[in-house]
Scaffold this motif. Structure first.
Motif, PDB file in Angstrom:
ATOM      1  N   LYS A 117      11.263 -22.372  90.974  1.00 29.43           N
ATOM      2  CA  LYS A 117      10.467 -21.372  90.265  1.00 29.43           C
ATOM      3  C   LYS A 117      10.943 -21.251  88.814  1.00 29.43           C
ATOM      4  N   ILE A 118      10.124 -20.553  88.038  1.00 24.43           N
ATOM      5  CA  ILE A 118      10.386 -20.421  86.599  1.00 24.43           C
ATOM      6  C   ILE A 118      10.612 -18.952  86.265  1.00 24.43           C
ATOM      7  N   LYS A 119      11.616 -18.691  85.446  1.00 20.69           N
ATOM      8  CA  LYS A 119      11.827 -17.353  84.906  1.00 20.69           C
ATOM      9  C   LYS A 119      11.866 -17.442  83.374  1.00 20.69           C
ATOM     10  N   THR A 120      11.520 -16.351  82.747  1.00 20.32           N
ATOM     11  CA  THR A 120      11.449 -16.335  81.282  1.00 20.32           C
ATOM     12  C   THR A 120      12.384 -15.271  80.723  1.00 20.32           C
ATOM     13  N   ARG A 121      12.805 -15.500  79.488  1.00 21.55           N
ATOM     14  CA  ARG A 121      13.584 -14.523  78.729  1.00 21.55           C
ATOM     15  C   ARG A 121      13.232 -14.690  77.257  1.00 21.55           C
ATOM     16  N   LYS A 122      13.717 -13.764  76.450  1.00 18.53           N
ATOM     17  CA  LYS A 122      13.414 -13.777  75.021  1.00 18.53           C
ATOM     18  C   LYS A 122      14.669 -14.145  74.217  1.00 18.53           C
ATOM     19  N   ASP A 123      14.454 -14.984  73.240  1.00 12.58           N
ATOM     20  CA  ASP A 123      15.532 -15.363  72.319  1.00 12.58           C
ATOM     21  C   ASP A 123      15.143 -14.893  70.920  1.00 12.58           C
ATOM     22  N   ASN A 124      15.922 -13.966  70.341  1.00  8.81           N
ATOM     23  CA  ASN A 124      15.602 -13.386  69.043  1.00  8.81           C
ATOM     24  C   ASN A 124      16.211 -14.218  67.924  1.00  8.81           C
ATOM     25  N   VAL A 125      15.350 -14.699  67.029  1.00 10.06           N
ATOM     26  CA  VAL A 125      15.793 -15.472  65.868  1.00 10.06           C
ATOM     27  C   VAL A 125      15.200 -14.830  64.626  1.00 10.06           C
ATOM     28  N   ALA A 126      16.046 -14.168  63.824  1.00  8.18           N
ATOM     29  CA  ALA A 126      15.613 -13.527  62.572  1.00  8.18           C
ATOM     30  C   ALA A 126      14.441 -12.575  62.796  1.00  8.18           C
ATOM     31  N   GLY A 127      14.519 -11.811  63.894  1.00 10.44           N
ATOM     32  CA  GLY A 127      13.475 -10.847  64.184  1.00 10.44           C
ATOM     33  C   GLY A 127      12.258 -11.404  64.895  1.00 10.44           C
ATOM     34  N   VAL A 128      12.279 -12.682  65.255  1.00 10.41           N
ATOM     35  CA  VAL A 128      11.156 -13.323  65.956  1.00 10.41           C
ATOM     36  C   VAL A 128      11.578 -13.591  67.396  1.00 10.41           C
ATOM     37  N   ASN A 129      10.803 -13.099  68.348  1.00 13.21           N
ATOM     38  CA  ASN A 129      11.101 -13.309  69.767  1.00 13.21           C
ATOM     39  C   ASN A 129      10.495 -14.638  70.225  1.00 13.21           C
TER      40      ASN A 129
END
Length: 250
Positions: A93-105
Motif C-alpha cells: 500500500k501507499i502512504k503520503t506525507r508532506k515535505d516543506n521546502v521554502a514554504g512549499v508543501n
C-alpha cells in the motif's frame, strides 16, 4: 514623466515618508522572494537529477523482473489463475506525507507492506525459487515506481511554484520598485520646486522691506532737514507702515 509611470499621490513630506517605507518593503520582499526562488531551484535540480537516475535504474529493474517472470512461467507453467484466486487484498500500500521546502508543501509517496506474505512456502513446490525471485523483483520495481511517482509529482509542483515566484520577483524588480522610485523622484522634485518658490518669495519680501525702509528713512531725513519733525512726521510714518502692511498681503 507621465502620471502612468508613477503612483498618483500629492507631493508632501508625509507622502515622501510613506513612499520610502513602501520602497524599503518592496526591496525586502524582492530579496526574500529571490532567496525562495534560489532554494526552490536547488531542490528542483536535485529532484531532476534523481528522476534521471531512477529512470535509468527502473529500466534495469523492469528488465530483470520481466526475465524473472519468463523463468517462473517456464519452470511452473501458467500460474496467473492460481495467484488471482488467492488474492483478497493488496499487500503493498501507499502512504503520503508532506515535505516543506521554502514554504512549499511537496507530496511524498512511500510504499509499505500491509499484512503477512501469503506465499511464504512457495519455495517448497516446483519452481519455488523462480517464484520467490519473481516476487522480490516486482516488489523492488513497485517501490521504485512509487519513488519515481513521488519525484515526478514534486517536480511538477515545483515547476509551477518556481514560475509563479519568478513572475513575482520580476514584477517587483521591473514594475513595482521602479514605479515607487519614480514617484519618490517626482515628490522630491516637487518639494524642491516649492522650496525654491518659497525662497524666491521670501527674498522678494525682504527686498520690499528694504525698499520701504529706505524710502521711509529718506523721507524722514528730508523732513528733518526742513525742520518738520513733529506730529505730522509720526502720522506720515503710520501711513507708510499701513501701506507696507497692505503691500505684504499678497
Amino acid at each position: 514623466m507621465s502620471a502612468g509611470d508613477r503612483i498618483n499621490v500629492f507631493p508632501s513630506r508625509g507622502a515622501q515618508t510613506i513612499m520610502k517605507g513602501r520602497l524599503k518593503g518592496a526591496q525586502k520582499g524582492h530579496s526574500l522572494l529571490k532567496k525562495k526562488a534560489d532554494a526552490l531551484q536547488m531542490k528542483f535540480r536535485s529532484i531532476l537529477k534523481k528522476i534521471i537516475e531512477n529512470k535509468q535504474t527502473m529500466g534495469e529493474i523492469m528488465k530483470e523482473a520481466s526475465f524473472s517472470l519468463a523463468e517462473a512461467k517456464f519452470a511452473t507453467g501458467d500460474f496467473n489463475h492460481a495467484v488471482l484466486q488467492n488474492v483478497n487484498k493488496a499487500q503493498i500500500k501507499i502512504k503520503t506525507r508532506k515535505d516543506n521546502v521554502a514554504g512549499v508543501n511537496l507530496p511524498v509517496f512511500e510504499s509499505y507492506q500491509d499484512g503477512s506474505d501469503s506465499y511464504e512456502l512457495a519455495g517448497l513446490a516446483k519452481g519455488g525459487q523462480q517464484l520467490k525471485r519473481l516476487k522480490a523483483n516486482y516488489q523492488k520495481a513497485i517501490g521504485m515506481l512509487v519513488e519515481l511517482a513521488s519525484l515526478q509529482t514534486s517536480f511538477v509542483t515545483l515547476d509551477v511554484v518556481i514560475k509563479t515566484t519568478n513572475r513575482r520577483v520580476n514584477a517587483i524588480e521591473h514594475v513595482i520598485i521602479p514605479k515607487i522610485e519614480r514617484t519618490l523622484a517626482y515628490i522630491i522634485s516637487e518639494l524642491d520646486e516649492l522650496e525654491r518658490e518659497e525662497f524666491y518669495r521670501l527674498k522678494k519680501v525682504q527686498d520690499k522691506k528694504k525698499k520701504i525702509k529706505a524710502e521711509k528713512e529718506k523721507l524722514q531725513a528730508e523732513r528733518k532737514a526742513k525742520g518738520l519733525i513733529d506730529d505730522e512726521a509720526d502720522g506720515g510714518g503710520d501711513i507708510l507702515e499701513q501701506d507696507y502692511d497692505e503691500d505684504l498681503l499678497f
